[in-house]
Write a protein that holds these residues in place. Structure first.
Motif, PDB file in Angstrom:
ATOM      1  N   VAL A  17       0.840  -1.196   0.000  1.00 17.67           N
ATOM      2  CA  VAL A  17       0.000   0.000   0.000  1.00 17.67           C
ATOM      3  C   VAL A  17       0.876   1.247   0.000  1.00 17.67           C
ATOM      4  O   VAL A  17       2.024   1.222   0.433  1.00 17.67           O
ATOM      5  N   LYS A  18       0.274   2.340  -0.514  1.00 15.60           N
ATOM      6  CA  LYS A  18       1.007   3.614  -0.549  1.00 15.60           C
ATOM      7  C   LYS A  18       0.779   4.365   0.756  1.00 15.60           C
ATOM      8  O   LYS A  18      -0.357   4.425   1.247  1.00 15.60           O
ATOM      9  N   ILE A  19       1.857   4.932   1.300  1.00 16.90           N
ATOM     10  CA  ILE A  19       1.729   5.695   2.535  1.00 16.90           C
ATOM     11  C   ILE A  19       2.050   7.162   2.259  1.00 16.90           C
ATOM     12  O   ILE A  19       2.780   7.485   1.317  1.00 16.90           O
ATOM     13  N   LYS A  20       1.481   8.044   3.112  1.00 15.78           N
ATOM     14  CA  LYS A  20       1.531   9.479   2.826  1.00 15.78           C
ATOM     15  C   LYS A  20       2.323  10.232   3.887  1.00 15.78           C
ATOM     16  O   LYS A  20       2.241   9.911   5.074  1.00 15.78           O
ATOM     17  N   PHE A  51      -6.456   2.132   5.208  1.00 16.15           N
ATOM     18  CA  PHE A  51      -6.192   2.098   3.767  1.00 16.15           C
ATOM     19  C   PHE A  51      -7.493   1.827   3.018  1.00 16.15           C
ATOM     20  O   PHE A  51      -8.220   0.895   3.343  1.00 16.15           O
ATOM     21  N   GLU A  59      -4.411   2.803  -0.944  1.00 14.95           N
ATOM     22  CA  GLU A  59      -4.040   4.176  -0.594  1.00 14.95           C
ATOM     23  C   GLU A  59      -4.308   4.438   0.880  1.00 14.95           C
ATOM     24  O   GLU A  59      -5.404   4.156   1.376  1.00 14.95           O
ATOM     25  N   GLN A  60      -3.326   5.034   1.569  1.00  9.29           N
ATOM     26  CA  GLN A  60      -3.539   5.433   2.949  1.00  9.29           C
ATOM     27  C   GLN A  60      -4.522   6.595   3.022  1.00  9.29           C
ATOM     28  O   GLN A  60      -4.563   7.459   2.128  1.00  9.29           O
ATOM     29  N   CYS A  61      -5.311   6.597   4.040  1.00  7.26           N
ATOM     30  CA  CYS A  61      -6.332   7.641   4.217  1.00  7.26           C
ATOM     31  C   CYS A  61      -6.216   8.204   5.628  1.00  7.26           C
ATOM     32  O   CYS A  61      -6.083   7.450   6.588  1.00  7.26           O
TER      33      CYS A  61
END
Lengths: 248, 93
Positions: free
Chosen positions: A233-236, B63, B67-69
């Protein structure tokens, strides 16, 4: 240009032969310094793999004496060394494996007195600590000195790994801006679980140092070993992160 | 609509399962989903996920798909969406 000895070329031949790797990238491993803390269930296997791969300089930090309950996962500890300092066993086992690398062994866990100096010496830090206080401390100095941080962690049959590049990816404080109140020092673990995520963390460190392949920078690999499911997963970045918001 | 949930780490320990599919209103957002599972699984889960102001703790990773939320983003959910909740882990030594 690689400056490897005949012995090193022979010792690392099978990984040098990995397509696209070669002696020049092996030289990068030899020239690198990696901090591993702690050197227990995850860190033992990280350190063993990095020593086997020929990382030239390893800094290893772990305090305390070996207990029976360490031995299901802390693979650098031995039964006969029960009751003796863990760091002595760590040093002996790594030297037995590879006497040609430099080891700097610290008989203490990461703390506010030693974190800055230890992180500053490293090119890459592999975070294997069981407490968020230690992880957040290493992250702080990784960001300050623009190092790379490989985050490897597990709980029960779940695990995660990511690579933190200050200014480019979220830092650990972006992900965990406070000490999680529910986290406990003791957690369920099979050695094969901590060892598996450790191998992934070691590989991340090797790839970062040698600029080889794609890393998990900006991505978090989630592993469910109970059901053998793996998700990336992509982390921000947190724009308000007090640790890394000032760098880009 | 149907939402496919994955629970990891201590969240999974409290709930007792790693996956489930739930039904929620078509207009639901991420915060509605969190409230739904807290209502469904009770005080222990709510204590782990939510702070004293009933907001998702910042240390809980959420997620939507891959995508992290963040809680404040509160995106709308879509039918058949994959949602993952993970509590922080530091296993280590």
């Amino acid at each position: 240009m690689a400056d490897l000895t005949d012995h090193e070329l022979a010792r690392y031949e099978w990984q040098i032969d990995t397509p696209g790797f070669g002696p020049e990238r092996q030289q990068l491993l030899k020239d690198a310094t990696v901090l591993v803390s702690r050197v227990g269930g995850v860190g033992s296997v990280v350190a063993y793999e990095l020593a086997a791969a020929g990382i030239g300089n390893l800094i290893l930090a772990h305090g305390g004496n070996i207990k029976p309950s360490d031995l299901n996962r802390q693979l650098l500890m031995t039964h006969e060394a029960l009751g003796t300092p863990r760091i002595e066993s760590i040093e002996k086992r790594l030297k037995d494996l590879n006497p040609h690398i430099n080891l700097s062994c610290v008989n203490a866990n990461i703390n506010s007195d030693n974190a800055e100096e230890l992180v500053k010496q490293a090119d890459v830090v592999v975070d294997c600590a069981p407490l968020f206080e230690e992880r957040i401390l290493m992250n702080k100095y990784v960001v300050k000195y623009n190092k790379i941080l490989v985050e490897a962690a597990m709980y029960d049959m779940d695990a995660q790994v990511t690579t933190i590049v200050p200014g480019k990816t979220p830092c650990l404080n972006c992900l965990f801006p406070e000490i999680p109140p529910a986290w406990k020092r003791k957690f369920p673990v099979f050695g094969a679980t901590s060892g598996t995520i450790a191998c992934m963390g070691a590989l991340e460190a090797i790839k970062c140092i040698s600029n080889y392949g794609d890393t998990l920078a900006g991505k978090l690999l989630l592993c469910n070993f109970h059901d053998m499911e793996f998700t990336k997963v992509k982390i921000k970045r947190d724009p308000q992160c007090p640790v890394c918001k000032h760098i880009s | 609509m149907k939402i496919h949930l994955t629970y990891m780490a201590q969240i999974k320990t409290i709930i007792g399962i790693g996956k489930e599919t739930v039904e929620i209103d078509d207009s639901a957002h991420a915060q509605d989903l969190i409230n739904l599972i807290c209502d469904k699984y009770g005080a222990d889960l709510e204590k782990l996920l939510l702070d004293d102001n009933k907001r998702l703790r910042r240390v809980i990773l959420l997620f939507l798909g891959d995508e992290q939320c963040f809680w404040d983003d509160n995106p709308a959910l879509t039918d058949q969406q994959q949602v993952t909740f993970m509590s922080p882990i530091a296993g280590g030594a």
